[in-house]
Structures are given as C-alpha cells and as structure tokens.
Design an enzyme around this catalytic site. Structure first.
Site, PDB file in Angstrom:
ATOM      1  CG  HIS A  94     -12.668  -2.729   7.202  1.00 17.80           C
ATOM      2  ND1 HIS A  94     -12.793  -1.381   6.947  1.00 17.80           N
ATOM      3  CD2 HIS A  94     -12.258  -2.837   8.499  1.00 17.80           C
ATOM      4  CE1 HIS A  94     -12.447  -0.697   8.038  1.00 17.80           C
ATOM      5  NE2 HIS A  94     -12.135  -1.551   8.983  1.00 17.80           N
ATOM      6  CD  GLU A 105      -4.363   6.267   3.507  1.00 14.62           C
ATOM      7  OE1 GLU A 105      -3.670   6.088   2.499  1.00 14.62           O
ATOM      8  OE2 GLU A 105      -5.530   5.844   3.620  1.00 14.62           O
ATOM      9  NE  ARG A 154      -8.265  -9.918  -5.483  1.00 10.70           N
ATOM     10  CZ  ARG A 154      -9.408  -9.409  -5.083  1.00 10.70           C
ATOM     11  NH1 ARG A 154     -10.467  -9.471  -5.875  1.00 10.70           N
ATOM     12  NH2 ARG A 154      -9.533  -8.825  -3.909  1.00 10.70           N
ATOM     13  CE  LYS A 180      -4.374  -1.532   2.049  1.00  8.81           C
ATOM     14  NZ  LYS A 180      -4.221  -2.967   1.908  1.00  8.81           N
TER      15      LYS A 180
END
Length: 667
Positions: free
Chosen positions: A235, A200, A292, A116
């Site tokens: 999530h 973040e 993907r 990430k």
C-alpha cells in the site's frame, strides 16, 4: 503576500518549499531536531530553530515547540509539508488561535476527512461514487461479519482512522472474517488509538487514481487532472505518473467533477488530493481525501507547467486561484520514482549511513530531482529513508519511460543500499511499459522484478581492475610530486622490467565468489585476463570515479567508487558491488570479505568489548552491533592491536562502515 514563513517539516519537502519561497522573495524558517542539525533544509533556510531531540514525537510532532519557533522568528504562516503534523487538526487549530496562517485547509475540512467512515458519509451525501460497503457505527463482530457476507467476498476491512497502509486486511472467504477483523482492530488501536473499522468490497485488479484539487477562500475550486499511483508495495506508492494511461476525456471530466464536489462538500481551501479506486471497466469509487500536498505532486507540476507550492502560498495569503478550470491544460507525460535507502533483496529493509558518493542525473527540462540530502549527509534511522524523488517529463509516455530509464542509469549512490536497480527493472517491466496497471503489479511481476543473481560479467571485473590500476598510478604520481625528484623512475607504476613483462593478479569478490584478474603491463595499457579470456585495456579516471574505458578498442563510460574496501561499479545502467580482496590476508568472523572490520549490515553499536590500544588474538571480540533485534559480534581478523574505534556506544552505523582501526601483528 507573506514576508516570512516557517516550514514545519524536514528533508525533501522542506527543501522543496524553500525553493519556491526563495523565488517569490519570501524568507524561510526551518525547524530541526538534534539529529538534523546539519541537514540540507537547515542549510538552505534563512533561519533555523532547534526544537528537540531526534525522536519525532519530541521534536517535529510537538505543536507547542513549532508554534513557539514561529512566534520567536516572526513567521506569519506555517507550511506543514506532508507527513508529521500536516493533517493534524489540533495543529491547524493552534495556528489559528495564535494568529498564524496555516498553509492548508481549515480545521473543519481536516476533521471531516480525518475519519474514513465519516468522510464516506459526507461523500455519499455529496453524490460522490462510493465503493459498495458498510461505513456505519455498529462495530459488533457478528454484525460486521453479516455485512461482509451481504457485500460478497472478497472484502477489505479498513481502519476508519487508518493511513499509510496500516489497519487493512483482505478477507477472501467468510470463515476467515472474524480472525482477520480481530487482527485489523488490534493494529488499528495500536497505530491510531481507534479500532473503528469499515468493510468494503475488494475490487479485483484495482487502479489507484487520484485527482489534484485546489480551492481558495473565494469559493473557487478546480481540479488539476489526475495521477496514476497504482504501482505500490504494501500500500506504499513506488512509481507515480500523470496523466493516467488510458484515461478518456469523459472519464477524466467525471472524476474531476467528483473530486471538486468532494472538496466543496467540506469547504476545502488549498491543495488537496481526492483518491479513487478505479475498476478496469472505467467505474471509480471514492477512497479518501488527503488534506495536504502529496509526495507525488511534481508530476502534476510537470504536465501543467505550474508550481503548486506557489499556489498554496497565494491562496493562503488570501488571493484567488491563479487560473480557472478552462485555462488548465495537460502537456506531455511525467513519471516520478521514489529513490529510497532500502534493500529490495532484503524485503526493502531500510538502510542507514553516510552518503559517501551521491551523483544524481543532471537536471534539465526533462529531468528534475527533488532531494533533502547531499553527498556526505547521513541517512538517519530516525526518519523516512528517502534519498530523492526523480521526476522526468517528455511529450508522451513512451518517451517519458525512456527518460526515466536513462535517468535511473545515471544515478550514482554509494554508502547505503538503495532501490535504483529495482526501479529500473520496474520501469522496464513489460507489464508497466504496456500500462497493464493495478495495485498488485509488483506482486504478480515478482519473477521479473526480483531475478536470481547470475553473477558478475567479465566486463565488470575488467572495468574494476582498470579503475584500480589507474587509481594506483594516480596515487603514485601524487606521491612523486611531493618528493624532491618527481621524475625519478622509482616512482612510476608502469610495470617496467628489464627484458620482461610485469605481471600481477587482482582479486575481487562478488557475493561469495572470488574472481581473479591477471594483469600484464603493456606500454600505455594493460592486458587483463580472466580464466584465459583477455582484453587490452586503457582509460582515464577522474577524482569523482568517472572512468573512460577502452577494452580492445571498444569505448564506454563507467563510474567506479572505492569506499570501505568495496568497489562500486556503475556501467550500462547497472550497479555492482565488489570487494577488493588482499590475497595475503586471512579474514576472520566479522572482518568482511575485504579483511577489514566492516559492519555487515546497518545497526547500532551497543558495546565496545576491547580497549583502544589493546593487543588481541585472532577471533577476539572487539565490539557488538545490534541490527534487526539481533546482536552481531565483530571479531579480530588476526592477532594485532586495536588502534581506535570509529564509533561509540549508541552510534548508528551503515552497511559496510569501517568500525575499527586495526593493525595486524607482523608475521
């Protein structure tokens, strides 16, 4: 184009790939673990190769075994599906080394997007909008704390190598940062072997919008519009739709350009998804790229009329993209619901067991069912408990919502707990219907989505009783047909009495409450009474449990499935589970409401305490189940004989599975 491909996956996605390959005239090779020897994807493929034991780490995740299976069968390419090795750069590299085409992006793209923090650096260089935050290499807790304070709370700590909702912590105030950072790093090292994190700004009421991109080996990249995946729990996506509600053409074009720029920055080839966190004000920020095909790709197919797996195969074989950007169009609206074997009432605890009855809605232009299982198959504890993906389409969102509600109402699953009713409530939820979307929708609408149990209506009990009576009559008729005098009145179950009306009582248990249905036999019908309230009932029942009901002249359709002492009633878009109670039986611990020896929950048999053929007293231990890290002893409901055990030590059993053939001693 390839002559033969191997599918390095299982379940729904393997069946999905096989369907397109077969349409294109391409032979398919399935791989399977010992647990999947009779799985649907194995049955559908042209060939199948055993690659190891049930555990994925010993089968579906072993690169050498999959490469060997491809070489053994002469497969020219490997489709990785999603999950397992689909984003594993070592697997992609192994395919290249062996001269096998990997149906996906190049190793360099997988590597670039695998971290990430590294992906954020690439996106920043490519001009893709990023969430304000720290994505650097310095990992000292004090320094990260300082960065979080500068960003401003709330912030989200995210594992750089994370995925699937793991390695994430929301920090709402400065004094909690250090403890939550340590917790996040512990989970990250345990789950991914890497405790590198980034910090973040946490977006309040964020929407999760992703853009489907496609690239080819000729330098072409297009985007196939967006999907809104905001409805999540922990999530994990629950409901997805396309296009995103409220998306303006200008915002779509901006997000599409950002996604294409992201794909071009890493030389992307094949199907990929660029995921964004979107603010309610229309601003958006890059989150990650999935290298993907996504689970939710069917909604994109439904609004574009395209087959994304076919595009994957064509691009992987060296062809150009079938269409250019200006040729792509959106038509209508599509929704996807993930049907899982899980119990929403128990914190979405996965459920395992045999699919005793499985009847999905009929497929059509408007309804599509992607599944890896059929009736009689097992939902295994070894893998993801997905039963199917239910996808609907119509000309606009309101009509698509109505389609989804009807399709969910028509879905029938017996044998495992499932989330169908929860999905129905979610689809009907006023906030979702009004497109008031954000990733916290399920949490903030908890009162609506998890209502208190209000018991069972008389109508449900009447339907169950009618089905019971019709089933008895049908069985009696079958027995009569096997005798020399099939027309003998002694075979009839019509309640005939000389100068009297036959009466009886049927007992059903819902939750912990018993309900009595008093039955009076009438010519061609029954009078059903509950606490003095009565109706005249008649109907027709077929062998699949489909019931045509008539109650005091009002007609409706329902389904009633008898399994393991329970009666599963499906009517008016809802499902109820009732226990058929024998009023003469006195149950004991572990016996279940029906007085049968049934598993109280999914689990594993860890010991057989009694011996087959043994005579035991009431309350004697018969076997021990392990479920949710606890042991549950199943005991004899009465004095009697253990005729046989239906499972052995080590076997997984589903909720409500019949465990023991037991014969009670004569009174």
């Amino acid at each position: 184009m390839f002559d033969k491909i191997l599918i390095a996956n299982r379940g729904e996605i393997a069946c999905r790939v096989i369907k397109t390959a077969r349409r294109m005239g391409i032979k398919t090779v399935a791989v399977y673990s010992e647990a999947d020897a009779n799985a649907r994807h194995v049955r559908l493929a042209d060939e199948a190769v055993l690659i190891g034991p049930a555990a994925a780490r010993e089968s579906y995740l072993v690169i050498d075994k999959i490469i060997a299976a491809a070489k053994q069968t002469g497969a020219q390419a490997i489709h990785p599906g999603y999950g397992f090795l689909s984003e594993n750069e070592d697997f992609c590299h192994a395919c290249e080394r062996e001269g096998i085409v990997f149906i996906g992006p190049p190793v360099s793209a997988i590597r670039a997007m695998g971290s990430k923090s590294e992906a954020k650096k690439l996106m920043e260089a490519a001009g893709v909008p990023l969430t304000p935050g720290y994505h650097g290499d310095e990992q000292a807790p004090a320094y990260l704390h300082q960065q979080a304070d500068a960003i401003g709370y709330p912030v989200l700590i995210k594992a750089a190598a994370g995925g699937g909702g793991k390695g994430m912590r929301l920090v709402e105030k400065s004094e909690d940062f250090i403890d939550l950072l340590a917790s996040c790093k512990r989970e990250a090292i345990s789950s991914f072997g890497d405790d590198h994190v980034l910090v973040e700004k946490y977006i309040t009421k964020p929407r999760h919008i992703e853009i489907q991109v496609f690239g080819d080996t000729h330098g072409n990249v297009v985007y196939l519009f967006e999907r809104d995946c905001s409805v999540q729990r922990r999530h994990q996506k629950v409901l997805e739709e396309a296009p995103a509600p409220g998306m303006t053409p200008e915002r779509r074009a901006a997000m599409g350009k950002a996604a294409v720029d992201a794909a071009k920055a890493v030389g992307y080839v094949g199907a990929g998804t660029v995921e964004f966190i979107a603010n309610q004000d229309g601003s958006f920020y890059f989150m990650e790229m999935n290298t993907r095909l996504q689970v939710e790709h069917p909604v994109t197919e439904m609004i574009t009329g395209l087959d994304l797996v076919e595009w994957q195969l064509r691009v992987a074989s060296g062809e150009k993209l079938p269409l250019e950007q200006e040729q792509l169009q959106i038509r209508g609206h599509a929704l996807e619901a993930r049907i899982y074997a899980e119990d929403p009432a128990k914190g979405f605890l996965p459920s395992t067991g045999k699919l005793v009855h499985l009847a999905p809605p009929a497929e059509s232009l408007h309804v599509r069912v992607n599944t890896g299982v059929e009736e009689g198959d097992e939902i295994s504890p070894h893998y993801d408990p997905m039963i199917a993906k239910l996808i609907v389409w119509d000309i606009n969102r309101d009509r698509a919502l109505a389609r989804m509600l009807q399709a969910l109402a028509d879905y029938r699953v017996v044998g495992v707990a499932n989330n169908i009713e929860f999905l129905s409530r979610l689809t009907a939820c006023p906030a979702f219907s009004a497109a008031d979307l954000d990733t916290g929708l399920i949490e903030r609408e908890k009162a609506y989505l998890f209502p208190a149990d209000v018991g069972v209506a008389d109508e449900v009990l009447q339907i169950a009783a009618l089905a019971e009576l019709l089933r008895e009559a049908a069985l009696a008729d079958k027995r009569a047909q096997r005798t020399a005098d099939a027309r003998s009145p002694w075979h009839a179950r019509d309640g005939w009495r000389m100068n009297a009306t036959a009466r009886r009582t049927l007992l059903f248990r819902h939750a912990d409450t018993d309900h009595a249905v008093d039955v009076a036999y009438l010519p061609g019908a029954w009078r059903l009474s509950i606490d003095g309230r009565s109706v005249e009932a008649r109907g027709e029942l077929n062998e699949r449990g489909l019931l045509r009901v008539e109650l005091d002249g009002t007609r409706m359709d329902a389904t009633v499935i008898a399994a393991a002492g329970r009666r599963h009633v499906f009517a008016k878009g809802r499902a109820w589970q009732l226990a058929a109670v024998d009023p003469l039986h006195h149950g004991g611990e572990g016996g279940g409401a029906e007085g049968g020896l049934l598993a109280p929950m999914p689990g594993k048999v860890i010991a057989l305490v009694a011996a087959e053929g043994a005579k035991v007293e009431k309350g004697a231990p018969l076997l021990i189940l392990e479920a949710m890290k606890m042991e549950h002893t199943i005991t004899a409901p009465a004095a009697g004989t253990v005729k046989a055990f239906r499972f052995g030590v080590g076997d997984q059993v589903g909720d409500g599975a019949e465990l023991v053939d037991f014969e009670a001693a004569a009174a």
